[in-house]
Motif scaffolding. Structure first.
Motif, short mmCIF file in Angstrom:
data_model
loop_
_atom_site.label_atom_id
_atom_site.label_comp_id
_atom_site.label_asym_id
_atom_site.label_seq_id
_atom_site.Cartn_x
_atom_site.Cartn_y
_atom_site.Cartn_z
N LYS A 237 2.33 11.63 -7.57
CA LYS A 237 3.87 11.87 -7.59
C LYS A 237 2.93 12.91 -9.70
O LYS A 237 2.29 13.17 -9.95
N PRO A 238 4.91 14.01 -9.91
CA PRO A 238 5.75 14.10 -9.16
C PRO A 238 5.55 14.91 -7.93
O PRO A 238 4.73 15.59 -7.96
N ASN A 239 6.38 15.11 -6.80
CA ASN A 239 6.97 16.17 -5.86
C ASN A 239 5.95 15.72 -4.71
O ASN A 239 5.40 17.01 -4.72
N GLY A 240 5.10 14.58 -4.53
CA GLY A 240 4.23 14.63 -3.64
C GLY A 240 3.80 13.57 -2.94
O GLY A 240 4.78 12.90 -3.07
N GLN A 241 3.08 13.04 -1.87
CA GLN A 241 3.09 12.16 -1.03
C GLN A 241 1.41 12.22 -0.30
O GLN A 241 0.79 12.86 -0.85
N ALA A 242 0.65 11.09 -0.34
CA ALA A 242 -0.54 10.63 0.32
C ALA A 242 -0.12 8.78 0.95
O ALA A 242 0.79 8.69 0.93
N VAL A 243 -1.01 9.29 2.05
CA VAL A 243 -1.19 8.30 3.22
C VAL A 243 -2.43 7.26 2.54
O VAL A 243 -3.52 7.91 2.02
N LEU B 31 0.80 -1.70 -0.15
CA LEU B 31 -0.12 -0.40 -0.08
C LEU B 31 0.74 1.07 -0.62
O LEU B 31 0.41 1.89 -0.77
N ALA B 32 1.88 1.02 0.70
CA ALA B 32 3.07 2.38 1.26
C ALA B 32 3.74 2.73 -0.78
O ALA B 32 3.01 3.56 -0.98
N LYS B 33 3.83 1.48 -1.65
CA LYS B 33 4.40 1.63 -2.79
C LYS B 33 3.67 2.18 -3.65
O LYS B 33 3.26 2.98 -4.74
#
Length: 359
Positions: A159-165, A150-152
């Motif tokens: 993307k790019p230059n971001g993050q998600a939970v 799930l992290a992958k």
């Protein structure tokens, strides 16, 4: 996340191409392909500007040039990529010792117990990305969840230059909507088989029993059954055992003449020797990799009781070359050694085993 683990997957954005744009300001904002050229070879990485034209890694250089006529091809510089990768790796270790590199440009981090005692994996991921930017000038994306799969998956969302939970309570609903080809472990061929069964999204996959999936897809059936339910128990493994060391090269022109073949192999062998000497690695199995002009692939191997010296390896390479007459011109050779003399704690770079080199 309560008793759940906290896993971060950090993935550098268009890593090889971004390093080239960082080092050469003339390439910034332009479509760049690392590896290959307009006539031969394969693209190892594409900048985001090139991706807008449909250029992708593993695409032939010829196809990439057709999709983007003003594409700029640059030769790979793996030593430079390793140097930057090591800088990034050091940042990871500032936060946790549980770091599992997947390649030069991505890794899993288990931050359930971290060196800063910070309970927020999201804040840690942001900190890590900020530090990577400050240290290297490069952008990274991150995904955060309670398991590696799930992290992958999450690291691709912004993307790019971001993050998600992806939180535990959100996982199943998220996976039900996910296209089947986006699931880890489901490649293009398997995805097509599933679509013929009417499986297009996670919710479709979820309707099939473990018995059916195992019967249809063998051992992978259990994996498919679990991941669509957010179950993936593989731990972050900080020590990854390297399986082989090798070098390969794609030729400007297809080769069939014996003298040309031997000459090409000699250059690849010399590069392999340099890598063996630098890493102090030896291997008891010698493998010759041959890719023909029709892109078919063949490997020939020979194993020894003791670690062969350089002369013996070269002698074996020629023996493998002559083992069966070549009936078609060759576009690529690779030489590798496996059954290595190293232990897990001397692991280097995960799965990236066959590296191209430029003369």
């Amino acid at each position: 996340m309560g008793s759940f683990r906290k896993i971060i997957h950090v993935d550098m954005d268009a890593f090889f191409a971004s390093v080239e744009q960082l080092d050469n300001p003339d390439l910034r904002g332009k479509p760049v392909a690392v590896g290959g050229n307009e006539v031969r070879g394969v693209v190892a990485a594409a900048s985001y500007e090139a991706r807008e034209y449909g250029v992708r890694s593993a695409m032939s250089g010829k196809m990439a040039a057709l999709k983007c006529p003003h594409l700029i091809f640059v030769k790979p510089r793996f030593e430079r990529y390793k140097e930057v990768s090591n800088q990034i790796r050091e940042i990871f270790f500032e936060y946790t010792d549980l770091v599992e590199p997947l390649s030069l440009d991505e890794a899993f981090l288990d931050v359930t117990e971290n060196k800063f005692g910070n309970p927020s994996a999201s804040l840690l991921a942001q900190e890590i990305r900020d530090k990577i930017k400050a240290t290297t000038g490069l952008n990274a994306s991150a995904g955060i969840s309670y398991n590696k799969f799930l992290a992958k998956t999450a690291s691709d969302i912004n993307k790019p230059n971001g993050q998600a939970v992806i939180l535990p309570k959100e996982a199943e609903a998220f996976l039900e909507k996910m296209p089947i080809e986006k699931f880890f472990g489901i490649g293009a061929v398997t995805a097509e088989k599933m679509k013929k069964l009417g499986i297009h999204q996670g919710k479709d996959l979820k309707e099939y029993s473990l018995q059916f999936l195992t019967k249809r897809f063998g051992k992978s059936g259990l994996h498919f059954f679990n991941i669509v339910r957010g179950i993936h128990n593989s731990e972050v493994q900080p020590h990854r055992e390297r399986k082989s060391l090798s070098a390969e090269s794609t030729f400007e022109n297809d080769l069939l003449n014996q003298d040309e073949l031997v000459s090409a192999l000699k250059k690849i062998f010399q590069e392999l020797v340099r890598r063996m000497e630098r890493t102090k690695i030896q291997g008891r199995t010698v493998t010759l990799k041959i890719k023909y002009k029709d892109f078919s692939l063949q490997t020939r191997s020979k194993s020894f009781e003791q670690f062969p010296n350089q002369d013996k390896i070269w002698e074996t390479v020629i023996e493998l070359l002559n083992q069966t007459p070549l009936t078609m011109a060759v576009r690529l050779f690779g030489i590798g050694v496996s059954n290595l003399n190293i232990l897990e704690d001397r692991a280097l770079y995960g799965k990236q085993l066959w590296l191209d080199f430029e003369e």
